[in-house]
Design a protein around this motif. Structure first.
Motif, PDB file in Angstrom:
ATOM      1  N   UNK A 115      13.654   0.432  27.894  1.00 45.31           N
ATOM      2  CA  UNK A 115      13.710  -0.595  26.860  1.00 45.31           C
ATOM      3  C   UNK A 115      15.030  -1.328  26.745  1.00 45.31           C
ATOM      4  N   UNK A 116      15.969  -1.074  27.664  1.00 44.10           N
ATOM      5  CA  UNK A 116      17.285  -1.720  27.624  1.00 44.10           C
ATOM      6  C   UNK A 116      17.276  -2.937  28.548  1.00 44.10           C
ATOM      7  N   UNK A 117      17.709  -4.079  28.010  1.00 50.00           N
ATOM      8  CA  UNK A 117      17.866  -5.271  28.848  1.00 50.00           C
ATOM      9  C   UNK A 117      19.240  -5.225  29.495  1.00 50.00           C
ATOM     10  N   UNK A 118      19.269  -5.173  30.816  1.00 47.71           N
ATOM     11  CA  UNK A 118      20.500  -4.894  31.544  1.00 47.71           C
ATOM     12  C   UNK A 118      21.019  -6.116  32.300  1.00 47.71           C
ATOM     13  N   UNK A 119      22.325  -6.305  32.183  1.00 48.93           N
ATOM     14  CA  UNK A 119      23.010  -7.306  32.989  1.00 48.93           C
ATOM     15  C   UNK A 119      23.061  -6.805  34.427  1.00 48.93           C
ATOM     16  N   UNK A 120      22.795  -7.686  35.390  1.00 55.75           N
ATOM     17  CA  UNK A 120      22.757  -7.299  36.794  1.00 55.75           C
ATOM     18  C   UNK A 120      23.957  -7.875  37.529  1.00 55.75           C
ATOM     19  N   UNK A 121      24.703  -7.006  38.201  1.00 57.43           N
ATOM     20  CA  UNK A 121      25.866  -7.440  38.974  1.00 57.43           C
ATOM     21  C   UNK A 121      25.423  -8.052  40.299  1.00 57.43           C
ATOM     22  N   UNK A 122      26.247  -8.922  40.879  1.00 58.54           N
ATOM     23  CA  UNK A 122      25.849  -9.598  42.126  1.00 58.54           C
ATOM     24  C   UNK A 122      25.656  -8.654  43.297  1.00 58.54           C
ATOM     25  N   UNK A 123      26.210  -7.436  43.216  1.00 63.81           N
ATOM     26  CA  UNK A 123      26.024  -6.477  44.312  1.00 63.81           C
ATOM     27  C   UNK A 123      24.855  -5.529  44.071  1.00 63.81           C
ATOM     28  N   UNK A 124      24.221  -5.605  42.890  1.00 62.13           N
ATOM     29  CA  UNK A 124      23.135  -4.676  42.557  1.00 62.13           C
ATOM     30  C   UNK A 124      21.889  -5.005  43.358  1.00 62.13           C
ATOM     31  N   UNK A 125      21.386  -4.019  44.085  1.00 57.74           N
ATOM     32  CA  UNK A 125      20.177  -4.194  44.877  1.00 57.74           C
ATOM     33  C   UNK A 125      18.954  -4.085  43.973  1.00 57.74           C
ATOM     34  N   UNK A 126      18.003  -4.993  44.186  1.00 56.22           N
ATOM     35  CA  UNK A 126      16.802  -5.063  43.367  1.00 56.22           C
ATOM     36  C   UNK A 126      15.549  -4.967  44.215  1.00 56.22           C
ATOM     37  N   UNK A 127      14.475  -4.484  43.615  1.00 60.59           N
ATOM     38  CA  UNK A 127      13.126  -4.730  44.111  1.00 60.59           C
ATOM     39  C   UNK A 127      12.600  -5.896  43.284  1.00 60.59           C
ATOM     40  N   UNK A 128      12.163  -6.936  43.959  1.00 55.63           N
ATOM     41  CA  UNK A 128      11.760  -8.158  43.260  1.00 55.63           C
ATOM     42  C   UNK A 128      10.499  -8.721  43.906  1.00 55.63           C
ATOM     43  N   UNK A 129       9.996  -9.796  43.308  1.00 58.36           N
ATOM     44  CA  UNK A 129       8.956 -10.598  43.949  1.00 58.36           C
ATOM     45  C   UNK A 129       9.356 -12.047  43.803  1.00 58.36           C
ATOM     46  N   UNK A 183      16.902   3.239  41.099  1.00 63.46           N
ATOM     47  CA  UNK A 183      17.423   3.698  39.804  1.00 63.46           C
ATOM     48  C   UNK A 183      16.321   3.754  38.752  1.00 63.46           C
ATOM     49  N   UNK A 184      15.738   2.594  38.407  1.00 62.42           N
ATOM     50  CA  UNK A 184      14.733   2.564  37.341  1.00 62.42           C
ATOM     51  C   UNK A 184      13.904   1.301  37.446  1.00 62.42           C
ATOM     52  N   UNK A 185      12.613   1.438  37.135  1.00 58.95           N
ATOM     53  CA  UNK A 185      11.704   0.307  37.164  1.00 58.95           C
ATOM     54  C   UNK A 185      11.841  -0.580  35.942  1.00 58.95           C
ATOM     55  N   UNK A 186      11.160  -1.733  35.990  1.00 53.27           N
ATOM     56  CA  UNK A 186      11.181  -2.679  34.885  1.00 53.27           C
ATOM     57  C   UNK A 186       9.939  -2.573  34.025  1.00 53.27           C
ATOM     58  N   UNK A 187      10.069  -3.010  32.779  1.00 54.26           N
ATOM     59  CA  UNK A 187       8.958  -2.924  31.824  1.00 54.26           C
ATOM     60  C   UNK A 187       7.775  -3.795  32.215  1.00 54.26           C
ATOM     61  N   UNK A 188       8.042  -4.982  32.774  1.00 54.45           N
ATOM     62  CA  UNK A 188       6.979  -5.965  32.983  1.00 54.45           C
ATOM     63  C   UNK A 188       5.878  -5.472  33.913  1.00 54.45           C
ATOM     64  N   UNK A 189       6.225  -4.630  34.877  1.00 50.70           N
ATOM     65  CA  UNK A 189       5.236  -4.235  35.890  1.00 50.70           C
ATOM     66  C   UNK A 189       4.903  -2.752  35.832  1.00 50.70           C
ATOM     67  N   UNK A 190       5.213  -2.081  34.706  1.00 56.48           N
ATOM     68  CA  UNK A 190       4.973  -0.641  34.637  1.00 56.48           C
ATOM     69  C   UNK A 190       3.484  -0.340  34.548  1.00 56.48           C
ATOM     70  N   UNK A 191       3.132   0.856  34.989  1.00 55.81           N
ATOM     71  CA  UNK A 191       1.753   1.333  34.911  1.00 55.81           C
ATOM     72  C   UNK A 191       1.456   1.753  33.480  1.00 55.81           C
ATOM     73  N   UNK A 192       0.345   1.232  32.930  1.00 51.83           N
ATOM     74  CA  UNK A 192      -0.049   1.557  31.558  1.00 51.83           C
ATOM     75  C   UNK A 192      -1.503   1.954  31.475  1.00 51.83           C
ATOM     76  N   UNK A 193      -1.979   2.123  30.261  1.00 50.37           N
ATOM     77  CA  UNK A 193      -3.355   2.590  30.049  1.00 50.37           C
ATOM     78  C   UNK A 193      -4.393   1.652  30.655  1.00 50.37           C
TER      79      UNK A 193
END
Length: 483
Positions: free
Chosen positions: A338-352, A362-372
């Motif tokens: 639930x924390x909105x995190x600032x991303x540094x230019x060297x931070x590697x991401x999984x994106x689309x 490290x940790x997934x994002x809220x928008x694409x999490x598995x839910x009910x």
């Protein structure tokens, strides 16, 4: 790291007393800081006069072998005088069924249905059993089971929750057990356990898993490791038609693999999996998330599951392209905590193509999490540059946004790219078996920076010089192969 021996025994036979095993692991560099006994008494120590003592958990409940046993609920009857109570008819190996009055909500669905087609295996306490008091605010408080009337019905036994057994704080229902053991079997012999609390130094990344610990135990005791199957039952359309992978910097992301499973049913994971996760300190969430955590703990390879339909929607209805890249200026991501995190230019991401999906490793994002409501998932296993990942963790901590995750703990110490395939295959088949669904044909595997094959020349004379003892070529070969 908490290591239940009941879990380890899936992979290797334990042939020496647990206290001796703890001592030998410690001498081998895997320091056992404590031993926790669940339901079983602390064992004796054999060591020829050596001090092999390891701190033992205090106040643990030993389950009486005659009074706390395995029972099977064969029928659940409504209570004649109380809507919130039922009568569980229990076979506990004594010939006649015993009636236990209980308010366990997970038994209400069976009330009034007659004899159950598949009796429920449960923990059962006979009169006189000592249990943890679930209603006392005093830590470690005990109670002794005595006969008493509950809304007019005589009751002298109990079907038990995890809290009454001292396993966890779970008290929402009785514990249902998956076992073939006969009614009346001492519960110690069914789910009793010993947990080793092992303090792993950062150079022991290879041991940050149950299989890693099992491998060390096998090497120390001359046993063989039994590895789980990595076979997958495929049945869907080709995975190449459902997703693609775009790795922008192979030095930061040497390997990325994925599968797609359609038609899954989100729900609780099986009792045995939940129990194992709780023993190591993880909270069960749902079958998909629990499987990714379970396989990470088992193999050492962290995984992540995305809601596939969300990815398709973000891609405008097209098969999504999973992109691994560093963060762009001004990008932010709200992570699963639930924390909105600032991303540094060297931070590697999984994106689309629509933006970030997770902080890599490290940790997934809220928008694409598995839910009910999730029905289709994209399951990924990857490998990340551990130095880059440490930089990301440090930068987040310095901003007061520290991230703590089991995945980061492993990736920041170094995980070999070969484990990506092991973890993905194991988790994919577990999803198919435990959550249903159809696995797309094939596995996408982008591996632009294969790990080099390392060859070390080891003269026997060097072994003797470093260790101070002479070993034969066969002895050295056997030790290295076992590890």
């Amino acid at each position: 790291m908490r290591v239940p021996l009941s879990w380890i025994k899936d992979y290797v036979d334990i042939t020496i007393p647990v206290e001796v095993l703890a001592h030998r692991l410690t001498l081998a560099g895997l320091e056992v800081g404590a031993i926790e006994y669940i339901g079983v008494p602390a064992g004796g120590v054999e060591g020829g006069g050596r001090d092999l003592t390891v701190p033992v958990s205090s106040g643990h409940l030993v389950w009486d072998r005659d009074k706390i046993v395995l029972g099977r609920v064969v029928e659940v009857k409504p209570h004649p005088n109380a809507d919130r109570l039922v009568l569980a008819m229990v076979d506990h190996g004594a010939g006649e069924l015993e009636q236990a009055v209980t308010g366990a909500p997970n038994l209400f669905q069976y009330a009034g249905q007659g004899r159950l087609e598949e009796p429920l295996a449960v923990a059962f306490a006979r009169e006189g059993a000592e249990l943890m008091d679930p209603y006392s605010e005093e830590p470690g408080a005990r109670m002794t089971l005595k006969p008493r009337k509950l809304r007019g019905i005589e009751n002298r036994t109990m079907v038990l929750s995890e809290k009454e057994l001292g396993i966890s704080d779970e008290h929402e229902g009785i514990m249902v057990i998956r076992t073939d053991a006969a009614p009346g079997t001492p519960l110690q012999d069914v789910i009793g356990d010993v947990i080793l609390d092992i303090d792993l130094t950062p150079n022991l990344a290879r041991a940050y898993s149950m299989l890693g610990i099992a491998r060390e135990i096998a090497a120390l005791t001359g046993q063989q490791v039994r590895y789980p199957s990595l076979d997958i039952t495929f049945g869907g359309e080709p995975v190449e038609q459902l997703a693609s992978i775009d790795i922008r910097d192979p030095q930061l992301n040497p390997r990325f693999m994925l599968t797609v499973i359609k038609g899954v049913t989100i729900g609780p994971s099986p009792e045995w999996m939940q129990r194992r996760l709780r023993k190591v300190g993880m909270r069960p969430i749902n079958n998909i998330v629990d499987i990714t955590n379970y396989v990470m703990l088992e193999t050492g390879e962290p995984l992540h599951a995305f809601d596939y339909d969300v990815l398709v929607e973000r891609a405008g209805g097209q098969p999504p392209t999973i992109i691994t890249r560093t963060a762009e200026p001004g990008e932010a991501l709200t992570t699963l905590d639930g924390v909105t995190r600032t991303l540094d230019p060297f931070t590697e991401l999984v994106a689309d193509t629509a933006g970030p999906l997770s902080i890599a490793g490290v940790m997934g994002g809220e928008d694409s999490e598995v839910g009910d409501g999730t029905t289709d998932i994209l399951l990924e296993a990857a490998n990340w540059n551990f130095i880059n990942l440490r930089q990301t963790l440090l930068a987040q901590r310095e901003r007061g946004e520290e991230i703590v995750s089991e995945a980061a703990t492993r990736f920041s110490r170094g995980v070999h790219p070969a484990l990506a395939e092991v973890g993905l295959r194991r988790a994919t088949e577990l999803v198919r078996r435990l959550a249903g669904g159809t696995v797309a044909q094939g596995v996408l595997d982008a591996y632009p920076a294969p790990a080099p094959v390392v060859v070390v020349d080891l003269p026997l004379a060097e072994v003797e010089r470093v260790l101070g003892i002479a070993l034969s070529a066969d002895e050295v070969t056997g030790i290295l192969r076992s590890l």
